[in-house]
Scaffold this motif. Structure first.
Motif, PDB file in Angstrom:
ATOM      1  N   LEU A 111      73.168-111.264  -5.701  1.00 30.28           N
ATOM      2  CA  LEU A 111      73.148-111.531  -7.138  1.00 30.28           C
ATOM      3  C   LEU A 111      74.490-112.063  -7.602  1.00 30.28           C
ATOM      4  O   LEU A 111      75.537-111.538  -7.211  1.00 30.28           O
ATOM      5  CB  LEU A 111      72.807-110.245  -7.900  1.00 30.28           C
ATOM      6  CG  LEU A 111      71.477-109.609  -7.516  1.00 30.28           C
ATOM      7  CD1 LEU A 111      71.369-108.219  -8.083  1.00 30.28           C
ATOM      8  CD2 LEU A 111      70.333-110.475  -7.993  1.00 30.28           C
ATOM      9  N   VAL A 112      74.460-113.095  -8.454  1.00 28.59           N
ATOM     10  CA  VAL A 112      75.677-113.666  -9.013  1.00 28.59           C
ATOM     11  C   VAL A 112      75.485-113.741 -10.526  1.00 28.59           C
ATOM     12  O   VAL A 112      74.748-114.584 -11.025  1.00 28.59           O
ATOM     13  CB  VAL A 112      75.947-115.083  -8.446  1.00 28.59           C
ATOM     14  CG1 VAL A 112      77.220-115.656  -9.034  1.00 28.59           C
ATOM     15  CG2 VAL A 112      76.001-115.052  -6.934  1.00 28.59           C
ATOM     16  N   MET A 113      76.141-112.827 -11.233  1.00 34.00           N
ATOM     17  CA  MET A 113      76.069-112.786 -12.693  1.00 34.00           C
ATOM     18  C   MET A 113      77.481-112.975 -13.231  1.00 34.00           C
ATOM     19  O   MET A 113      78.291-112.054 -13.226  1.00 34.00           O
ATOM     20  CB  MET A 113      75.508-111.441 -13.182  1.00 34.00           C
ATOM     21  CG  MET A 113      74.176-111.064 -12.598  1.00 34.00           C
ATOM     22  SD  MET A 113      72.891-112.218 -13.052  1.00 34.00           S
ATOM     23  CE  MET A 113      71.697-111.900 -11.774  1.00 34.00           C
ATOM     24  N   SER A 114      77.795-114.184 -13.673  1.00 39.07           N
ATOM     25  CA  SER A 114      79.171-114.488 -14.064  1.00 39.07           C
ATOM     26  C   SER A 114      79.491-114.003 -15.476  1.00 39.07           C
ATOM     27  O   SER A 114      78.621-113.946 -16.349  1.00 39.07           O
ATOM     28  CB  SER A 114      79.423-115.992 -13.971  1.00 39.07           C
ATOM     29  OG  SER A 114      78.734-116.659 -15.001  1.00 39.07           O
TER      30      SER A 114
ATOM     31  N   LYS B 221      78.968-112.140 -21.226  1.00 37.72           N
ATOM     32  CA  LYS B 221      80.296-111.582 -21.482  1.00 37.72           C
ATOM     33  C   LYS B 221      80.394-110.082 -21.228  1.00 37.72           C
ATOM     34  O   LYS B 221      81.376-109.598 -20.679  1.00 37.72           O
ATOM     35  CB  LYS B 221      80.711-111.856 -22.935  1.00 37.72           C
ATOM     36  CG  LYS B 221      80.837-113.312 -23.269  1.00 37.72           C
ATOM     37  CD  LYS B 221      82.198-113.819 -22.898  1.00 37.72           C
ATOM     38  CE  LYS B 221      82.380-115.252 -23.352  1.00 37.72           C
ATOM     39  NZ  LYS B 221      82.933-116.095 -22.339  1.00 37.72           N
ATOM     40  N   ARG B 222      79.371-109.349 -21.629  1.00 38.11           N
ATOM     41  CA  ARG B 222      79.445-107.886 -21.563  1.00 38.11           C
ATOM     42  C   ARG B 222      78.955-107.365 -20.212  1.00 38.11           C
ATOM     43  O   ARG B 222      77.939-107.799 -19.698  1.00 38.11           O
ATOM     44  CB  ARG B 222      78.601-107.285 -22.686  1.00 38.11           C
ATOM     45  CG  ARG B 222      79.087-107.763 -24.054  1.00 38.11           C
ATOM     46  CD  ARG B 222      78.301-107.174 -25.183  1.00 38.11           C
ATOM     47  NE  ARG B 222      78.571-105.746 -25.215  1.00 38.11           N
ATOM     48  CZ  ARG B 222      77.655-104.837 -25.567  1.00 38.11           C
ATOM     49  NH1 ARG B 222      76.451-105.219 -25.898  1.00 38.11           N
ATOM     50  NH2 ARG B 222      77.962-103.560 -25.587  1.00 38.11           N
ATOM     51  N   ALA B 223      79.690-106.415 -19.674  1.00 38.98           N
ATOM     52  CA  ALA B 223      79.320-105.803 -18.389  1.00 38.98           C
ATOM     53  C   ALA B 223      77.947-105.144 -18.485  1.00 38.98           C
ATOM     54  O   ALA B 223      77.179-105.168 -17.517  1.00 38.98           O
ATOM     55  CB  ALA B 223      80.371-104.787 -17.969  1.00 38.98           C
TER      56      ALA B 223
ATOM     57  N   LEU C 243      72.451-104.997 -16.577  1.00 42.02           N
ATOM     58  CA  LEU C 243      71.017-105.016 -16.897  1.00 42.02           C
ATOM     59  C   LEU C 243      70.316-106.127 -16.117  1.00 42.02           C
ATOM     60  O   LEU C 243      69.256-105.897 -15.525  1.00 42.02           O
ATOM     61  CB  LEU C 243      70.806-105.230 -18.397  1.00 42.02           C
ATOM     62  CG  LEU C 243      69.358-105.525 -18.816  1.00 42.02           C
ATOM     63  CD1 LEU C 243      68.478-104.303 -18.589  1.00 42.02           C
ATOM     64  CD2 LEU C 243      69.285-105.994 -20.240  1.00 42.02           C
ATOM     65  N   LEU C 244      70.910-107.310 -16.099  1.00 45.84           N
ATOM     66  CA  LEU C 244      70.310-108.439 -15.387  1.00 45.84           C
ATOM     67  C   LEU C 244      70.179-108.129 -13.899  1.00 45.84           C
ATOM     68  O   LEU C 244      69.155-108.428 -13.274  1.00 45.84           O
ATOM     69  CB  LEU C 244      71.147-109.699 -15.596  1.00 45.84           C
ATOM     70  CG  LEU C 244      71.237-110.195 -17.044  1.00 45.84           C
ATOM     71  CD1 LEU C 244      72.255-111.320 -17.157  1.00 45.84           C
ATOM     72  CD2 LEU C 244      69.880-110.615 -17.566  1.00 45.84           C
ATOM     73  N   LYS C 245      71.208-107.514 -13.331  1.00 49.34           N
ATOM     74  CA  LYS C 245      71.157-107.158 -11.908  1.00 49.34           C
ATOM     75  C   LYS C 245      70.082-106.099 -11.650  1.00 49.34           C
ATOM     76  O   LYS C 245      69.346-106.184 -10.661  1.00 49.34           O
ATOM     77  CB  LYS C 245      72.529-106.671 -11.436  1.00 49.34           C
ATOM     78  CG  LYS C 245      73.538-107.806 -11.349  1.00 49.34           C
ATOM     79  CD  LYS C 245      74.813-107.370 -10.705  1.00 49.34           C
ATOM     80  CE  LYS C 245      75.765-106.813 -11.722  1.00 49.34           C
ATOM     81  NZ  LYS C 245      77.120-106.583 -11.181  1.00 49.34           N
TER      82      LYS C 245
ATOM     83  N   HIS D  78      64.080-115.100   4.164  1.00 53.05           N
ATOM     84  CA  HIS D  78      65.069-115.976   3.548  1.00 53.05           C
ATOM     85  C   HIS D  78      66.243-115.144   3.049  1.00 53.05           C
ATOM     86  O   HIS D  78      66.074-113.978   2.701  1.00 53.05           O
ATOM     87  CB  HIS D  78      64.479-116.715   2.332  1.00 53.05           C
ATOM     88  CG  HIS D  78      63.630-117.882   2.670  1.00 53.05           C
ATOM     89  ND1 HIS D  78      62.475-117.775   3.401  1.00 53.05           N
ATOM     90  CD2 HIS D  78      63.753-119.194   2.368  1.00 53.05           C
ATOM     91  CE1 HIS D  78      61.922-118.972   3.519  1.00 53.05           C
ATOM     92  NE2 HIS D  78      62.682-119.851   2.904  1.00 53.05           N
ATOM     93  N   ASP D  79      67.420-115.772   3.005  1.00 53.31           N
ATOM     94  CA  ASP D  79      68.533-115.222   2.264  1.00 53.31           C
ATOM     95  C   ASP D  79      68.448-115.838   0.876  1.00 53.31           C
ATOM     96  O   ASP D  79      68.349-117.061   0.738  1.00 53.31           O
ATOM     97  CB  ASP D  79      69.879-115.582   2.911  1.00 53.31           C
ATOM     98  CG  ASP D  79      70.172-114.735   4.138  1.00 53.31           C
ATOM     99  OD1 ASP D  79      69.481-113.718   4.346  1.00 53.31           O
ATOM    100  OD2 ASP D  79      71.093-115.087   4.884  1.00 53.31           O
ATOM    101  N   LEU D  80      68.456-114.996  -0.152  1.00 49.31           N
ATOM    102  CA  LEU D  80      68.278-115.449  -1.524  1.00 49.31           C
ATOM    103  C   LEU D  80      69.520-115.116  -2.335  1.00 49.31           C
ATOM    104  O   LEU D  80      70.100-114.044  -2.162  1.00 49.31           O
ATOM    105  CB  LEU D  80      67.070-114.750  -2.156  1.00 49.31           C
ATOM    106  CG  LEU D  80      65.772-114.792  -1.359  1.00 49.31           C
ATOM    107  CD1 LEU D  80      64.769-113.813  -1.927  1.00 49.31           C
ATOM    108  CD2 LEU D  80      65.211-116.192  -1.368  1.00 49.31           C
ATOM    109  N   ALA D  81      69.903-115.995  -3.229  1.00 50.23           N
ATOM    110  CA  ALA D  81      71.000-115.730  -4.157  1.00 50.23           C
ATOM    111  C   ALA D  81      70.494-116.079  -5.551  1.00 50.23           C
ATOM    112  O   ALA D  81      70.216-117.253  -5.845  1.00 50.23           O
ATOM    113  CB  ALA D  81      72.230-116.552  -3.802  1.00 50.23           C
ATOM    114  N   LEU D  82      70.350-115.063  -6.389  1.00 51.20           N
ATOM    115  CA  LEU D  82      69.899-115.270  -7.757  1.00 51.20           C
ATOM    116  C   LEU D  82      71.134-115.396  -8.635  1.00 51.20           C
ATOM    117  O   LEU D  82      71.947-114.484  -8.705  1.00 51.20           O
ATOM    118  CB  LEU D  82      69.029-114.099  -8.219  1.00 51.20           C
ATOM    119  CG  LEU D  82      68.410-114.249  -9.605  1.00 51.20           C
ATOM    120  CD1 LEU D  82      67.354-115.358  -9.591  1.00 51.20           C
ATOM    121  CD2 LEU D  82      67.793-112.945 -10.057  1.00 51.20           C
ATOM    122  N   ARG D  83      71.263-116.553  -9.284  1.00 48.66           N
ATOM    123  CA  ARG D  83      72.458-116.846 -10.082  1.00 48.66           C
ATOM    124  C   ARG D  83      72.077-117.041 -11.534  1.00 48.66           C
ATOM    125  O   ARG D  83      71.105-117.739 -11.847  1.00 48.66           O
ATOM    126  CB  ARG D  83      73.115-118.120  -9.538  1.00 48.66           C
ATOM    127  CG  ARG D  83      74.383-118.529 -10.257  1.00 48.66           C
ATOM    128  CD  ARG D  83      75.032-119.722  -9.587  1.00 48.66           C
ATOM    129  NE  ARG D  83      74.191-120.895  -9.529  1.00 48.66           N
ATOM    130  CZ  ARG D  83      74.092-121.809 -10.494  1.00 48.66           C
ATOM    131  NH1 ARG D  83      74.768-121.672 -11.604  1.00 48.66           N
ATOM    132  NH2 ARG D  83      73.297-122.854 -10.326  1.00 48.66           N
TER     133      ARG D  83
END
Length: 118
Positions: free
Chosen positions: A53-56, A61-63, A68-70, A87-92
Motif C-alpha cells: 500500500l502507498v498512501m502519500s 494530509k491526515r494520518a 483508514l484507506l489502508k 501477482h504482486d500488487l501495489a495499491l496507490r
C-alpha cells in the motif's frame, strides 16, 4: 479457547514489503486506474497474491485518513486474496479523497481488484 483459529490478519507472506519489491511492481508498468486509486500489478513466482500500500501525505494530509484507506484496502484484500492470481500488487492513492465517502472508497478498491487480469 481450543483448537486452531482462522486468522483474519494480514500475514507477512501476503505483503509487498521491501523497496526493491515495490520498485519491481512500479517498473513493470502494468496498472489499472480507478477514481481514487491506481492498482499496479506484476506476476510473481509465488503461489499467492501479495499486497503493498502507498498512501502519500500529499494526497491524504491526515494520518487518520491514510490509516483508514489502508484498513479498507487490507480488509478487501483479505476477503478476496485466495481468488486473486499470483501477482504482486501495489495499491496507490492517486486522488485526494476529501469529499469521498467510505462507500465510494470501498467501491473503487473493489472495482480495481475485480478488473485485475486473471
Amino acid at each position: 479457547m481450543s483448537g486452531e483459529s482462522v486468522s483474519s490478519g494480514f500475514p507477512a507472506e501476503r505483503r509487498v514489503r521491501k523497496t526493491d519489491e515495490y520498485s519491481s511492481v512500479f517498473t513493470f508498468r502494468r496498472s489499472i486506474r480507478g477514481r481514487y486509486f491506481v492498482l499496479h500489478f506484476m506476476p510473481n513466482k509465488l503461489a499467492m497474491a501479495r499486497l503493498g500500500l502507498v498512501m502519500s501525505r500529499k494526497m491524504a494530509k491526515r494520518a487518520v485518513t491514510r490509516n483508514l484507506l489502508k484498513r479498507l484496502a487490507r480488509e478487501h484484500f483479505r476477503h478476496i486474496a485466495d481468488t486473486l492470481p499470483s501477482h504482486d500488487l501495489a495499491l496507490r492513492l492517486a486522488q485526494k479523497t476529501d469529499a469521498a465517502t467510505r462507500t465510494e472508497l470501498r467501491e473503487d478498491i473493489a472495482s480495481l481488484f475485480a478488473r485485475l487480469p486473471r
